[in-house]
Design a protein around this motif. Structure first.
Motif, mmCIF file in Angstrom:
data_model
loop_
_atom_site.group_PDB
_atom_site.id
_atom_site.type_symbol
_atom_site.label_atom_id
_atom_site.label_comp_id
_atom_site.label_asym_id
_atom_site.label_seq_id
_atom_site.Cartn_x
_atom_site.Cartn_y
_atom_site.Cartn_z
ATOM 1 N N ILE A 193 0.867 -1.181 0.000
ATOM 2 C CA ILE A 193 0.000 0.000 0.000
ATOM 3 C C ILE A 193 0.898 1.224 0.000
ATOM 4 C CG2 ILE A 193 -1.697 1.364 1.294
ATOM 5 C CD1 ILE A 193 -2.902 -1.162 2.320
ATOM 6 N N TYR A 194 0.515 2.204 -0.789
ATOM 7 C CA TYR A 194 1.256 3.463 -0.811
ATOM 8 C C TYR A 194 0.313 4.601 -0.461
ATOM 9 C CZ TYR A 194 4.878 0.835 -3.202
ATOM 10 O OH TYR A 194 5.839 -0.089 -3.507
ATOM 11 N N ILE A 195 0.756 5.448 0.450
ATOM 12 C CA ILE A 195 0.068 6.689 0.769
ATOM 13 C C ILE A 195 0.722 7.767 -0.078
ATOM 14 C CG2 ILE A 195 -0.313 8.468 2.526
ATOM 15 C CD1 ILE A 195 -1.960 6.036 3.169
ATOM 16 N N ILE A 196 -0.091 8.498 -0.813
ATOM 17 C CA ILE A 196 0.406 9.586 -1.652
ATOM 18 C C ILE A 196 -0.024 10.904 -1.016
ATOM 19 C CG2 ILE A 196 0.446 10.589 -3.961
ATOM 20 C CD1 ILE A 196 1.489 7.653 -3.807
ATOM 21 N N GLU A 197 0.969 11.769 -0.792
ATOM 22 C CA GLU A 197 0.713 13.053 -0.140
ATOM 23 C C GLU A 197 1.377 14.167 -0.946
ATOM 24 O OE1 GLU A 197 1.279 14.805 4.326
ATOM 25 O OE2 GLU A 197 2.946 13.658 3.504
ATOM 26 N N GLU A 198 0.640 15.262 -1.154
ATOM 27 C CA GLU A 198 1.204 16.392 -1.884
ATOM 28 C C GLU A 198 2.245 17.093 -1.014
ATOM 29 O OE1 GLU A 198 -0.117 20.149 -4.670
ATOM 30 O OE2 GLU A 198 -1.623 19.148 -3.470
ATOM 31 N N ASP A 199 3.355 17.449 -1.649
ATOM 32 C CA ASP A 199 4.454 18.118 -0.957
ATOM 33 C C ASP A 199 4.350 19.632 -1.160
ATOM 34 O OD1 ASP A 199 6.701 18.173 0.616
ATOM 35 O OD2 ASP A 199 7.928 16.962 -0.720
ATOM 36 N N ILE A 200 5.120 20.386 -0.432
ATOM 37 C CA ILE A 200 5.106 21.850 -0.515
ATOM 38 C C ILE A 200 5.425 22.335 -1.927
ATOM 39 C CG2 ILE A 200 6.248 23.956 0.323
ATOM 40 C CD1 ILE A 200 6.765 22.382 2.958
ATOM 41 N N ASP A 201 6.356 21.659 -2.605
ATOM 42 C CA ASP A 201 6.778 22.086 -3.943
ATOM 43 C C ASP A 201 5.874 21.559 -5.061
ATOM 44 O OD1 ASP A 201 7.436 19.419 -3.999
ATOM 45 O OD2 ASP A 201 9.557 19.722 -4.418
ATOM 46 N N LYS A 202 4.677 21.106 -4.713
ATOM 47 C CA LYS A 202 3.669 20.596 -5.659
ATOM 48 C C LYS A 202 4.068 19.270 -6.301
ATOM 49 C CE LYS A 202 0.884 23.975 -4.910
ATOM 50 N NZ LYS A 202 -0.178 23.772 -3.969
ATOM 51 N N SER A 203 5.104 18.632 -5.791
ATOM 52 C CA SER A 203 5.383 17.251 -6.177
ATOM 53 C C SER A 203 4.627 16.387 -5.158
ATOM 54 C CB SER A 203 6.883 16.966 -6.157
ATOM 55 O OG SER A 203 7.385 17.075 -4.840
ATOM 56 N N TYR A 204 4.826 15.105 -5.215
ATOM 57 C CA TYR A 204 4.098 14.210 -4.321
ATOM 58 C C TYR A 204 5.066 13.238 -3.666
ATOM 59 C CZ TYR A 204 0.048 16.092 -6.650
ATOM 60 O OH TYR A 204 -0.895 16.951 -7.134
ATOM 61 N N ARG A 205 4.766 12.884 -2.437
ATOM 62 C CA ARG A 205 5.543 11.868 -1.719
ATOM 63 C C ARG A 205 4.762 10.555 -1.761
ATOM 64 N NH1 ARG A 205 7.843 14.500 3.844
ATOM 65 N NH2 ARG A 205 8.488 16.462 2.940
ATOM 66 N N LYS A 206 5.498 9.501 -1.945
ATOM 67 C CA LYS A 206 4.910 8.160 -2.020
ATOM 68 C C LYS A 206 5.490 7.338 -0.866
ATOM 69 C CE LYS A 206 5.132 4.172 -5.110
ATOM 70 N NZ LYS A 206 5.675 3.716 -6.396
ATOM 71 N N TYR A 207 4.689 7.140 0.174
ATOM 72 C CA TYR A 207 5.121 6.416 1.364
ATOM 73 C C TYR A 207 4.694 4.945 1.274
ATOM 74 C CZ TYR A 207 5.550 10.913 3.871
ATOM 75 O OH TYR A 207 5.892 12.178 4.285
ATOM 76 N N PRO A 208 5.616 4.019 1.389
ATOM 77 C CA PRO A 208 5.220 2.609 1.510
ATOM 78 C C PRO A 208 4.765 2.373 2.953
ATOM 79 C CG PRO A 208 7.602 2.786 1.581
ATOM 80 C CD PRO A 208 7.067 4.179 1.361
ATOM 81 N N VAL A 209 3.551 1.928 3.132
ATOM 82 C CA VAL A 209 3.002 1.780 4.484
ATOM 83 C C VAL A 209 2.460 0.378 4.709
ATOM 84 C CG1 VAL A 209 2.415 4.221 4.723
ATOM 85 C CG2 VAL A 209 0.729 2.641 3.761
ATOM 86 N N GLU A 210 2.319 0.069 5.989
ATOM 87 C CA GLU A 210 1.695 -1.180 6.392
ATOM 88 C C GLU A 210 0.380 -0.826 7.086
ATOM 89 O OE1 GLU A 210 2.649 -5.201 8.978
ATOM 90 O OE2 GLU A 210 4.106 -3.583 8.958
ATOM 91 N N TRP A 211 -0.676 -1.495 6.672
ATOM 92 C CA TRP A 211 -1.986 -1.281 7.269
ATOM 93 C C TRP A 211 -2.026 -2.050 8.582
ATOM 94 C CZ3 TRP A 211 -7.031 -2.142 4.002
ATOM 95 C CH2 TRP A 211 -8.143 -1.700 4.724
ATOM 96 N N LYS A 212 -2.221 -1.352 9.676
ATOM 97 C CA LYS A 212 -2.198 -1.942 11.014
ATOM 98 C C LYS A 212 -3.601 -2.059 11.588
ATOM 99 C CE LYS A 212 2.317 -1.962 11.818
ATOM 100 N NZ LYS A 212 3.065 -3.080 12.274
ATOM 101 N N TYR A 213 -3.867 -3.154 12.245
ATOM 102 C CA TYR A 213 -5.109 -3.330 12.992
ATOM 103 C C TYR A 213 -4.876 -2.814 14.401
ATOM 104 C CZ TYR A 213 -9.034 -5.533 15.343
ATOM 105 O OH TYR A 213 -10.178 -5.757 16.076
ATOM 106 N N TYR A 214 -5.771 -2.016 14.905
ATOM 107 C CA TYR A 214 -5.688 -1.586 16.301
ATOM 108 C C TYR A 214 -7.097 -1.298 16.791
ATOM 109 C CZ TYR A 214 -6.719 3.330 15.430
ATOM 110 O OH TYR A 214 -7.348 4.499 15.119
ATOM 111 N N ILE A 215 -7.274 -1.339 18.099
ATOM 112 C CA ILE A 215 -8.555 -1.025 18.709
ATOM 113 C C ILE A 215 -8.362 0.247 19.501
ATOM 114 C CG2 ILE A 215 -10.318 -1.763 20.370
ATOM 115 C CD1 ILE A 215 -9.638 -4.644 19.604
#
Length: 146
Positions: A123-145
């Motif tokens: 899974i990748y989280i895509i977030e817009e950066d200050i310079d109008k480019s984008y960051r692509k974070y490799p993430v793990e989906w965690k279960y929590y209560i």
């Protein structure tokens, strides 16, 4: 005979590679959004609050780890991860196909509620950066209560 065995080995290797290749999942993250969401009915039992939840919340630690919450679902980037954060251009961003979180939740609920990262290992989280480019974070989906 040897040649046909080598061809068969190559064919099986290619087949195995493509059958193990999983689809990459992209979720857009907007930390500046003021929108709210309601926890999916599929997941209501895990959370105390289920309505008017901030859609996006980001928590960064001093160690470089980042927790992304999208409608209370936790996606975690670990700085020690072998896959590092990438930068994407606007044109690369436009080519991505974003997934619907509710659809992903339904599949996780059906296949493995406690370990969503086993259902969706990439899974990748895509977030817009200050310079109008984008960051692509490799993430793990965690279960929590909560």
């Amino acid at each position: 005979m040897l040649f046909s065995n080598i061809l068969m080995l190559i064919f099986n290797s290619v087949l195995l590679f493509y059958s193990n290749k999983t689809e990459e999942i992209y979720l857009f993250f907007d930390p500046n959004s003021t929108s709210t969401c309601q926890v999916s009915s599929e997941m209501e039992g895990r959370f105390h609050v289920t309505e008017n939840i901030k859609s996006y919340e980001k928590i960064e630690s001093s160690t470089g780890n980042v927790r992304f919450y999208i409608c209370k679902e936790l996606f975690q980037y670990t700085s020690s991860n072998l896959i590092k954060i990438d930068k994407l251009s606007k044109s690369e961003f436009c080519k991505l196909k974003f997934s619907n979180l509710d659809d992903l939740i339904k599949k996780v609920k059906k296949e493995n509620t406690l370990y969503p990262s086993e259902v969706f290992p990439i899974i990748y989280i895509i977030e817009e950066d200050i310079d109008k480019s984008y960051r692509k974070y490799p993430v793990e989906w965690k279960y929590y209560i909560e």
